[in-house]
Each structure stands twice: as structure tokens, then as C-alpha cells.
Design an enzyme around this catalytic site. Structure first.
Site, short mmCIF file in Angstrom:
data_model
loop_
_atom_site.label_atom_id
_atom_site.label_comp_id
_atom_site.label_asym_id
_atom_site.label_seq_id
_atom_site.Cartn_x
_atom_site.Cartn_y
_atom_site.Cartn_z
NE ARG A 10 59.67 -14.80 117.47
CZ ARG A 10 60.36 -14.78 118.44
NH1 ARG A 10 59.37 -15.93 119.44
NH2 ARG A 10 60.60 -13.39 118.99
CG HIS B 182 55.82 -12.07 121.91
ND1 HIS B 182 57.00 -11.01 121.16
CD2 HIS B 182 56.01 -13.24 122.34
CE1 HIS B 182 57.81 -12.37 121.09
NE2 HIS B 182 57.62 -13.80 121.08
NE ARG C 290 61.67 -11.71 125.67
CZ ARG C 290 61.54 -12.62 125.01
NH1 ARG C 290 61.44 -13.58 126.08
NH2 ARG C 290 60.74 -13.21 123.64
CD GLN D 282 55.94 -16.78 119.06
OE1 GLN D 282 56.73 -16.46 119.38
NE2 GLN D 282 55.72 -17.79 118.15
CG ASP E 162 52.45 -18.56 125.82
OD1 ASP E 162 53.37 -19.13 126.11
OD2 ASP E 162 51.92 -17.78 126.47
CB CYS F 44 55.44 -17.76 121.04
SG CYS F 44 54.86 -18.75 123.40
N1 NVA Z 1 53.07 -15.52 127.43
C1 NVA Z 1 54.75 -16.30 127.43
C2 NVA Z 1 56.05 -15.85 126.24
C3 NVA Z 1 57.28 -16.54 126.43
C4 NVA Z 1 57.53 -16.51 125.07
C5 NVA Z 1 55.55 -14.90 128.50
O1 NVA Z 1 55.90 -14.18 128.49
O2 NVA Z 1 56.26 -15.29 128.93
N1 CP Z 2 58.70 -17.74 122.12
C1 CP Z 2 59.57 -16.79 122.24
O1 CP Z 2 59.28 -15.43 122.20
O2 CP Z 2 60.81 -17.10 123.52
P1 CP Z 2 61.59 -16.98 123.69
O3 CP Z 2 61.25 -16.26 125.21
O4 CP Z 2 62.70 -17.64 124.01
O5 CP Z 2 62.00 -15.68 123.50
#
Ligand code: NVA
Ligand code: CP
Length: 307
Positions: free
Chosen positions: A292, A137, A110, A140, A225, A264
Site C-alpha cells: 500500500r 477501493h 475515505r 488497494q 474480504d 485487503c
Molecule cells: N470492504 C471493506 C474493506 C475494508 C478495507 C469495507 O469497506 O469495510
Molecule cells: N485495506 C484497508 O484499506 O485497510 P484500512 O481500512 O485499515 O485502511
């Protein structure tokens, strides 16, 4: 030696491969219904394999679902935040990739910057999975499509309405529209439109509008989101721009009668979605979160050459 099978973006992977991964996920989920969480799948495609996970940003679902998933495949995991690693003190991403390639069988990262995912993949001799970047992502959206199909049948030919930021999650939905043959309508303020480079992968299946009421017309699925993603610093501007883009019961009523709601997570009740919608009968968010695990197991199985 064969090139490693990286899972970095949906646009980069053949449609039949993505479909095979999704079908494998459904089969695996059905086969272990009622089992304890840590029991290993009968074919154990991750036996003798270790997955390393690196987090440069916070995570709940991605972290626990990959950890649960690799165990269910018969493998093991090592998890670190980037700050615990020499990466946090300036060791290069390429050297990190070279070292981990000698120690583990796959890596999930990540990352703050998508470029670093590409640099890692270039230097890595083991598969790399994008567990979210500033740009996309993909894991997801595999879980999201699995969830939709479990409840409403094939996604092909259906319409998905994305309400809100044209962000990383939206980008992977755009890539998915072309691969899984559905229509996507993105409703967002002009300042937060998806990137043109993502729309270039849409094969004409994606429309962008600032009118969320038009976007949900005939939609089979409504997706939201958070208004402020990890790393965004313009909190006030975003809250002001997105205030009209809330998924509430009136918006769901304007969508198709069988339309479902996806998110998500993490969610911000009272911002991008109301409590009535996310905790209501059309919300599939808990199945989506569970999926997931299932979707990523099949991504891992593909990375290991078992699909
Ligand atoms: N768009 C959000 C998704 C979190 C899973 C982020 O990048 O924080
Ligand atoms: N949806 C998602 O990726 O959640 P987290 O940020 O908790 O991993």
C-alpha cells in the site's frame, strides 16, 4: 490551469497510465530496500508538497501507508477525521474542497458515500485520491496487483477468483480486470452480486457465479474480504449468506497449484478465511499491506505530475 489529476476509480484512468504507476512503484520499492522508513526517495517528487487526509470511516493501513508514503516522497501530511472538521457539523463537501485547495497540494479522502468524493473532486483544484468509498477501493487493488506480480509475474492473462461480497474492493478488482487484462471470477451469493454498473466496466473479462468451487478452478490468485463492511447494518443476514463462502485449505487446494491468497485486511479468521490459509505459505497479505505504501507513493507521484 490544467485539470487536476484525480485518482478516483481505475475504470476512469487509461491502462498505460495505471501500468506506469505500477512499474514506478516496483522501481521505488527496489531502490529503497534496507533504508529506514522515513528516508526520502532520491528524486523526492513530493518535495514541498502537503497531502491532506480526511477520514469518514476507520482506517489503519490507508492512514499509515499514505502518511509514510508522502514522507518518503519528501512531503508532509495533515490528517483529520471528518468529525473533527466542520464537515462533521454540516459544512458542505464542496466548500471543504475549495478551502483545502488553497492550503494543500493533494487530498485523500475515505468517504461514506462515493457521491461526496465526486462532488469534492468537482470543486477541488488539487488532485483528489479515493481512499475507499462505499463503491470502490482503487488504491488497494494497485497494491494487490503489485503484490501478485512480485511473486508470480505479469497479471495479464491470469485468473483471479474473488470469494465473497461483490463490494467496494470487488468493484475495483472488476475495473482492474479490464485495465490489466486478466480474468476475474466472482463467487458470491445472489443477493450480494457486484453492481451492474461496475460489471459494465469489465470489458467481458469478469464472470459471476454462486459456485466458489467453479470459481477457483485454474485460479492463480484467490481473494477474500470481510463479510460485513464498514457501514453494513445487515450483520446477521450477511453472516448467514456468506457462511458457505469461506476460503479454507480445501478451496485453496482446488485452485491452481501455485495459487496465492490475498486479503485487503482487516481479516476475520474463522469467517471469510481460515487461520491456516491467511497465516499459511500461500498468503501474501503482509506484502500486500506493505505495498500500500509503495503503490500509493506512485499514485501521488502521478497526481503531482512526476509520472
Ligand atoms: N470492504 C471493506 C474493506 C475494508 C478495507 C469495507 O469497506 O469495510
Ligand atoms: N485495506 C484497508 O484499506 O485497510 P484500512 O481500512 O485499515 O485502511
Amino acid at each position: 490551469m490544467n485539470a487536476p489529476r484525480h485518482f478516483l476509480d481505475l475504470w476512469d484512468i487509461e491502462a498505460p497510465t495505471l501500468r506506469a504507476i505500477l512499474e514506478d512503484a516496483k522501481t521505488r520499492k527496489a531502490a529503497r530496500r534496507g533504508w529506514p522508513q522515513a528516508r526520502v526517495d532520491a528524486d523526492a517528487p513530493g518535495r514541498d508538497r502537503t497531502l491532506a487526509m480526511i477520514f469518514q470511516k476507520n482506517s489503519t493501513r490507508t492512514r499509515f501507508s499514505f502518511d509514510a508514503g508522502i514522507r518518503q516522497l519528501g512531503g508532509a501530511s495533515v490528517i483529520a477525521t471528518a468529525n473533527d472538521m466542520q464537515l462533521g457539523r454540516g459544512e458542505t463537501i464542496e466548500d471543504t474542497a475549495r478551502v483545502l485547495s488553497r492550503m494543500v497540494d493533494a487530498v485523500m479522502i475515505r468517504a461514506v458515500n462515493h457521491d461526496s468524493i465526486e462532488a469534492f473532486a468537482e470543486a477541488s483544484s488539487v488532485p483528489l485520491i479515493n481512499g475507499l468509498s462505499d463503491r470502490s477501493h482503487p488504491c488497494q487493488i494497485m497494491a494487490d496487483l503489485m503484490t501478485f506480480e512480485e511473486h508470480r509475474g505479469p497479471i495479464a492473462g491470469r485468473t483471479v477468483a474473488w470469494i465473497g461480497d461483490g463490494n467496494n474492493v470487488c468493484a475495483s478488482f472488476i475495473h482492474a480486470a479490464a485495465k490489466f487484462d486478466f480474468r476475474l471470477v466472482v463467487a458470491c451469493p445472489d443477493a450480494y452480486r457486484p453492481r451492474e454498473s461496475d460489471l459494465a466496466h469489465a470489458s467481458g473479462r469478469v464472470d459471476v457465479t454462486s459456485d466458489m468451487w467453479a470459481a477457483v478452478e485454474g485460479a492463480d490468485c484467490v481473494v477474500a474480504d470481510g463479510w460485513v463492511s464498514m457501514g453494513d447494518s445487515d450483520y446477521e443476514d450477511r453472516v448467514n449468506a456468506f457462511a458457505p463462502y469461506q476460503v479454507d485449505e480445501a478451496l485453496m487446494a482446488a485452485a491452481g497449484p501455485d495459487a496465492v491468497f490475498l486479503h485487503c485486511l482487516p481479516a476475520h479468521r474463522g469467517e471469510e478465511v481460515t487461520e491456516e490459509v491467511i497465516d499459511g505459505p500461500r498468503s501474501l497479505v503482509w506484502d500486500e499491506a506493505e505495498n500500500r505504501v509503495h503503490a500509493q507513493k506512485s499514485i501521488l507521484a502521478w497526481c503531482f505530475g512526476a509520472i
